[in-house]
Design a protein around this motif. Sequence first.
Motif, PDB file in Angstrom:
ATOM      1  N   TYR A  36       0.777  -1.466  -0.469  1.00  0.00           N
ATOM      2  CA  TYR A  36       0.059  -0.358  -0.066  1.00  0.00           C
ATOM      3  C   TYR A  36       0.744   1.321   0.243  1.00  0.00           C
ATOM      4  CZ  TYR A  36      -4.762   2.650   1.125  1.00  0.00           C
ATOM      5  OH  TYR A  36      -5.170   3.898   1.096  1.00  0.00           O
ATOM      6  N   ALA A  37       1.702   1.359  -1.116  1.00  0.00           N
ATOM      7  CA  ALA A  37       2.948   2.736  -1.429  1.00  0.00           C
ATOM      8  C   ALA A  37       1.709   3.283  -0.888  1.00  0.00           C
ATOM      9  CB  ALA A  37       3.178   2.446  -2.302  1.00  0.00           C
ATOM     10  N   PRO A  38       2.216   5.085  -0.998  1.00  0.00           N
ATOM     11  CA  PRO A  38       3.858   4.743  -0.532  1.00  0.00           C
ATOM     12  C   PRO A  38       3.317   5.020   1.444  1.00  0.00           C
ATOM     13  CG  PRO A  38       3.283   7.365  -0.567  1.00  0.00           C
ATOM     14  CD  PRO A  38       2.043   6.330  -0.806  1.00  0.00           C
ATOM     15  N   PHE A  39       2.276   4.226   1.944  1.00  0.00           N
ATOM     16  CA  PHE A  39       1.902   4.003   3.494  1.00  0.00           C
ATOM     17  C   PHE A  39       3.131   2.795   3.627  1.00  0.00           C
ATOM     18  CE2 PHE A  39      -0.893   6.811   2.065  1.00  0.00           C
ATOM     19  CZ  PHE A  39      -0.767   7.801   3.371  1.00  0.00           C
ATOM     20  N   SER A  40       2.633   1.320   2.930  1.00  0.00           N
ATOM     21  CA  SER A  40       3.578   0.287   3.757  1.00  0.00           C
ATOM     22  C   SER A  40       4.151  -0.373   2.298  1.00  0.00           C
ATOM     23  CB  SER A  40       2.513  -0.577   4.706  1.00  0.00           C
ATOM     24  OG  SER A  40       1.566  -0.745   3.787  1.00  0.00           O
ATOM     25  N   SER A  41       5.019  -0.829   1.659  1.00  0.00           N
ATOM     26  CA  SER A  41       5.499  -1.935   1.069  1.00  0.00           C
ATOM     27  C   SER A  41       7.108  -2.553   0.946  1.00  0.00           C
ATOM     28  CB  SER A  41       5.738  -1.210  -0.426  1.00  0.00           C
ATOM     29  OG  SER A  41       6.363   0.382  -0.324  1.00  0.00           O
ATOM     30  N   GLN A 163      -8.445  -7.674  -4.004  1.00  0.00           N
ATOM     31  CA  GLN A 163      -7.651  -7.906  -2.706  1.00  0.00           C
ATOM     32  C   GLN A 163      -6.387  -6.680  -2.620  1.00  0.00           C
ATOM     33  OE1 GLN A 163      -8.105  -9.975  -0.724  1.00  0.00           O
ATOM     34  NE2 GLN A 163      -9.665 -11.097  -1.662  1.00  0.00           N
ATOM     35  N   THR A 164      -6.269  -5.930  -3.457  1.00  0.00           N
ATOM     36  CA  THR A 164      -5.005  -4.988  -3.145  1.00  0.00           C
ATOM     37  C   THR A 164      -5.313  -3.684  -4.318  1.00  0.00           C
ATOM     38  OG1 THR A 164      -3.740  -5.929  -4.790  1.00  0.00           O
ATOM     39  CG2 THR A 164      -3.420  -7.386  -3.142  1.00  0.00           C
ATOM     40  N   LEU A 165      -4.994  -2.335  -3.737  1.00  0.00           N
ATOM     41  CA  LEU A 165      -4.749  -1.414  -4.333  1.00  0.00           C
ATOM     42  C   LEU A 165      -3.637  -1.888  -6.024  1.00  0.00           C
ATOM     43  CD1 LEU A 165      -5.161   1.458  -4.351  1.00  0.00           C
ATOM     44  CD2 LEU A 165      -2.577   1.736  -3.436  1.00  0.00           C
ATOM     45  N   ASP A 166      -2.382  -2.160  -5.595  1.00  0.00           N
ATOM     46  CA  ASP A 166      -2.042  -2.365  -7.063  1.00  0.00           C
ATOM     47  C   ASP A 166      -3.244  -3.315  -7.971  1.00  0.00           C
ATOM     48  OD1 ASP A 166       0.257  -1.498  -6.576  1.00  0.00           O
ATOM     49  OD2 ASP A 166       0.808  -2.886  -5.840  1.00  0.00           O
ATOM     50  N   GLU A 167      -3.683  -4.068  -7.802  1.00  0.00           N
ATOM     51  CA  GLU A 167      -4.595  -4.870  -8.312  1.00  0.00           C
ATOM     52  C   GLU A 167      -5.408  -3.879  -9.510  1.00  0.00           C
ATOM     53  OE1 GLU A 167      -4.236  -9.486  -6.571  1.00  0.00           O
ATOM     54  OE2 GLU A 167      -6.377  -8.393  -5.833  1.00  0.00           O
ATOM     55  N   HIS A 168      -6.388  -3.616  -8.545  1.00  0.00           N
ATOM     56  CA  HIS A 168      -7.048  -2.504  -9.380  1.00  0.00           C
ATOM     57  C   HIS A 168      -6.322  -1.394 -10.083  1.00  0.00           C
ATOM     58  CE1 HIS A 168      -7.164   0.666  -6.580  1.00  0.00           C
ATOM     59  NE2 HIS A 168      -8.252   0.193  -5.144  1.00  0.00           N
ATOM     60  N   ASN A 169      -5.191  -0.534  -9.496  1.00  0.00           N
ATOM     61  CA  ASN A 169      -4.595   0.049 -10.532  1.00  0.00           C
ATOM     62  C   ASN A 169      -4.465  -0.880 -11.953  1.00  0.00           C
ATOM     63  OD1 ASN A 169      -5.376   1.551  -8.049  1.00  0.00           O
ATOM     64  ND2 ASN A 169      -2.693   1.665  -7.533  1.00  0.00           N
ATOM     65  N   GLN A 170      -3.655  -2.395 -11.795  1.00  0.00           N
ATOM     66  CA  GLN A 170      -3.167  -2.327 -13.237  1.00  0.00           C
ATOM     67  C   GLN A 170      -4.270  -2.659 -14.381  1.00  0.00           C
ATOM     68  OE1 GLN A 170      -0.073  -3.310 -13.868  1.00  0.00           O
ATOM     69  NE2 GLN A 170       0.871  -2.923 -11.978  1.00  0.00           N
ATOM     70  N   ASP A 171      -5.988  -3.310 -13.411  1.00  0.00           N
ATOM     71  CA  ASP A 171      -6.855  -2.719 -14.032  1.00  0.00           C
ATOM     72  C   ASP A 171      -7.118  -1.496 -14.553  1.00  0.00           C
ATOM     73  OD1 ASP A 171      -6.690  -6.093 -14.337  1.00  0.00           O
ATOM     74  OD2 ASP A 171      -8.709  -5.994 -13.063  1.00  0.00           O
ATOM     75  N   LEU A 172      -7.143  -1.140 -13.836  1.00  0.00           N
ATOM     76  CA  LEU A 172      -7.893   0.358 -14.573  1.00  0.00           C
ATOM     77  C   LEU A 172      -6.706   1.155 -16.097  1.00  0.00           C
ATOM     78  CD1 LEU A 172      -9.315   3.498 -14.084  1.00  0.00           C
ATOM     79  CD2 LEU A 172      -7.844   4.351 -12.800  1.00  0.00           C
ATOM     80  N   ALA A 173      -5.001   0.965 -15.168  1.00  0.00           N
ATOM     81  CA  ALA A 173      -4.085   1.199 -16.236  1.00  0.00           C
ATOM     82  C   ALA A 173      -4.175   0.383 -18.244  1.00  0.00           C
ATOM     83  CB  ALA A 173      -3.010   1.002 -16.519  1.00  0.00           C
TER      84      ALA A 173
END
Length: 264
Positions: A36-41, A163-173
């Motif tokens: 969950y960047a930039p808070f935790s990764s 499940q994760t922020l990265d996953e929905h960002n990837q699908d959006l992109a």
Amino acid sequence: QSFVKSLTAAAVALTLGAGAAVAQDVVKFGVAAEPYAPFSSLDASGKWVGWEMDLMDAVCAEAKLKCELVATAWDGIIPALLAKNIDVIWSSMSITAERKQQIDFTSMYYNTPTVIVGAKNGDLDITPAHLAGKTLGVQVSTTHSRYAEKFFGAAGAVLKTYQTLDEHNQDLAAGRLDYVQGDGSAMDAFVASEQGKACCEVKGQVPEDAATLGEGVGGGMRKEDDELEAKLNGAISALAKSGGFDAITAKYPELVGKMIVPKT
């Protein structure tokens, strides 16, 4: 000989007891296993890094606590707390009335606006009526999923959970989503990335709704852990007064001016 055995058994018991006491002095901070960047990764060496991780270190130092991180799946993080697998949820968890029925929270240690992000096309209308029929991605078991269901889903948007922020960002992109809803600081970091710059823009902030979005982020605690909660709250207050929050935020330029932190 029996006397010697008794002394030996007593010594073993004392040693085990001392070990248990030491173990109990370690406060386990649960962080969502999903980045969950930039808070935790996780960095390249496998160490947890980010604004929230730095704050944890500062809070534990201020409170004179020995702390360790325990990565835990987000959708099981409250059960892990209640089962005493961890002692504190330290993972950008919003303070909500619903969660307060199960757990307590420390003082708020940051807050950030909620935003909608979509394709870079200049269309900044994020009213529920405008998103009707569009696909909106949200992270599961979050305040965002509840808000999106209450306002956008009810108005006809098609919600898709991840499940994760990265996953929905990837699908959006990739164009598999029309929009994503998330915390402003985290989504600003995505939009500022190389991938985000190429595809997406922040459409705007959603209207506040405390019933779903809560009162900011705090550390989740078991209701009976009053002493630990008091220590953490004291440390949060001390860091606020000393400028510790601003010092940590200064290390993350993408967060400067984009979040609310305690000041006193």
